[in-house]
Design an enzyme around this catalytic site. Structure first.
Site, PDB file in Angstrom:
ATOM      1  CG  ASP A   1      -3.150  -4.840  -3.089  1.00 24.82           C
ATOM      2  OD1 ASP A   1      -2.756  -4.136  -2.368  1.00 24.82           O
ATOM      3  OD2 ASP A   1      -4.003  -6.025  -2.828  1.00 24.82           O
TER       4      ASP A   1
ATOM      5  CG  HIS B   1      -1.854  -1.092   1.228  1.00 23.85           C
ATOM      6  ND1 HIS B   1      -2.765  -1.407   2.205  1.00 23.85           N
ATOM      7  CD2 HIS B   1      -2.024  -2.149   0.439  1.00 23.85           C
ATOM      8  CE1 HIS B   1      -3.419  -2.395   2.002  1.00 23.85           C
ATOM      9  NE2 HIS B   1      -3.100  -2.926   0.703  1.00 23.85           N
TER      10      HIS B   1
ATOM     11  CG  HIS C   1      -0.003  -9.548  -2.766  1.00 22.85           C
ATOM     12  ND1 HIS C   1       0.316  -8.025  -3.233  1.00 22.85           N
ATOM     13  CD2 HIS C   1      -0.705  -9.414  -1.932  1.00 22.85           C
ATOM     14  CE1 HIS C   1      -0.691  -7.406  -2.568  1.00 22.85           C
ATOM     15  NE2 HIS C   1      -1.221  -8.263  -1.702  1.00 22.85           N
TER      16      HIS C   1
ATOM     17  CG  HIS D   1      -7.680  -3.006  -2.359  1.00 18.25           C
ATOM     18  ND1 HIS D   1      -6.703  -1.973  -1.514  1.00 18.25           N
ATOM     19  CD2 HIS D   1      -6.925  -4.177  -1.732  1.00 18.25           C
ATOM     20  CE1 HIS D   1      -5.865  -2.416  -0.681  1.00 18.25           C
ATOM     21  NE2 HIS D   1      -5.671  -3.629  -0.900  1.00 18.25           N
TER      22      HIS D   1
END
Length: 295
Positions: A236, A75, A259, A232
């Site tokens: 990321d 973030h 991720h 969001h």
């Protein structure tokens, strides 16, 4: 265009998402060609932001070196990417970056407070030269050549509130602050309960996460925007791409990316010099193109 750092040091204290303990975060200026450097002030360990130092991507992007770890870096890095900051020291006195409200909004405000300072060295930008794709089942992330940074993200959840969402985001700092920075992380009540049972998500709450039960959102205030969930994921991805060590020009596309896949993509880009070119803003034509791409 010149490399940048922040004008002066700033700090804040917040709670770590998983350990639930207070963390002091300090951002400090760095000189040209230093890059983004994390520092565990409680351990005296420096952790440069490099792909080889990414040690975990299950629940968040985690940096690790010499038995020191810093979790949930994405973030803050997303905001750093959006603000075009090339050189920065990020110090914490525990193993997590504070979660704050679960978005990048607080970090944008912190960077606004710090101010941006130009350095003498020319800015470096990575231009993607050929398409690279990483797949895991039906999930994928891909990046291909483009004259700007754009992110196209699609998510598909078996949940009545989320279902299938897609968003096409063409980067500019203004668009980032309007569309992406405010988008909070989200999770499902069943998962939160499990994570707490194994000693994680101790700092998670309705103040820093959108929580969903089987049919609805538990946060009384609801969503900040219609596409907050997918935005969001874009937040990321911008943080994870910052692990490349410089801003990137390319078209990023993802279906249910993570991720883990983002980290694999970064490593795949850097594995072959034919995949990219590092542009240095020294001649007027390149400088104009870069200014247009990163306005």
């Amino acid at each position: 265009m010149k490399q940048t750092t922040i004008n002066h040091s700033v700090e804040l204290v917040g709670i770590g998402l998983h350990k639930g303990v207070p963390v002091k975060l300090v951002l400090e200026p760095l000189g040209e060609n230093q890059g983004i450097v994390f520092y565990r002030s409680d351990l005296g360990v420096k952790l440069p932001l490099k792909p080889e130092n990414i040690v975990d991507t299950k629940m968040a992007t985690v940096l690790g070196k010499d038995n020191a770890r810093i979790s949930t870096i994405e973030h803050l890095l997303s905001a750093v990417h959006a603000y075009g900051i090339d050189n920065l020291k990020i110090s914490v006195d525990n193993e997590e970056i504070p979660i704050m409200d679960g978005s990048a909004l607080t970090y944008c405000m912190l960077l606004d407070e710090a101010g941006i300072k130009e350095l003498d060295a020319p800015k470096k930008v990575m231009e993607i030269k050929q398409a690279i794709e990483i797949r895991e089942g039906d999930k994928f992330v891909k990046i291909e050549p483009d004259s700007q940074l754009s992110l196209n993200f699609t998510i598909d959840f078996n949940h009545p509130v989320i279902a299938k969402q897609a968003h096409h985001f063409v980067f500019s700092k203004t668009a980032y602050k309007e569309q992406v920075a405010k988008a909070r992380t989200f999770g499902f009540l069943q998962e939160v309960n499990y994570l707490r049972s194994i000693g994680l998500a101790k700092g998670g709450s309705l103040n820093n996460c959108i929580v969903l039960d089987e049919n609805s959102i538990l946060n009384k205030e609801g969503l900040r925007c219609e596409k907050e969930f997918v935005c969001h994921k874009i937040l990321d991805a911008m943080g994870d791409l910052m692990v490349l060590g410089m801003p990137v020009m390319g078209k990023y596309t993802s279906f249910s990316g993570s991720h883990k896949l983002n980290s694999m993509l970064v490593k795949a880009i850097l594995a072959d010099a034919k995949n990219y070119e590092v542009l240095i803003a020294t001649d007027p034509a390149k400088e104009f193109a870069l200014q247009k791409a990163f306005a």
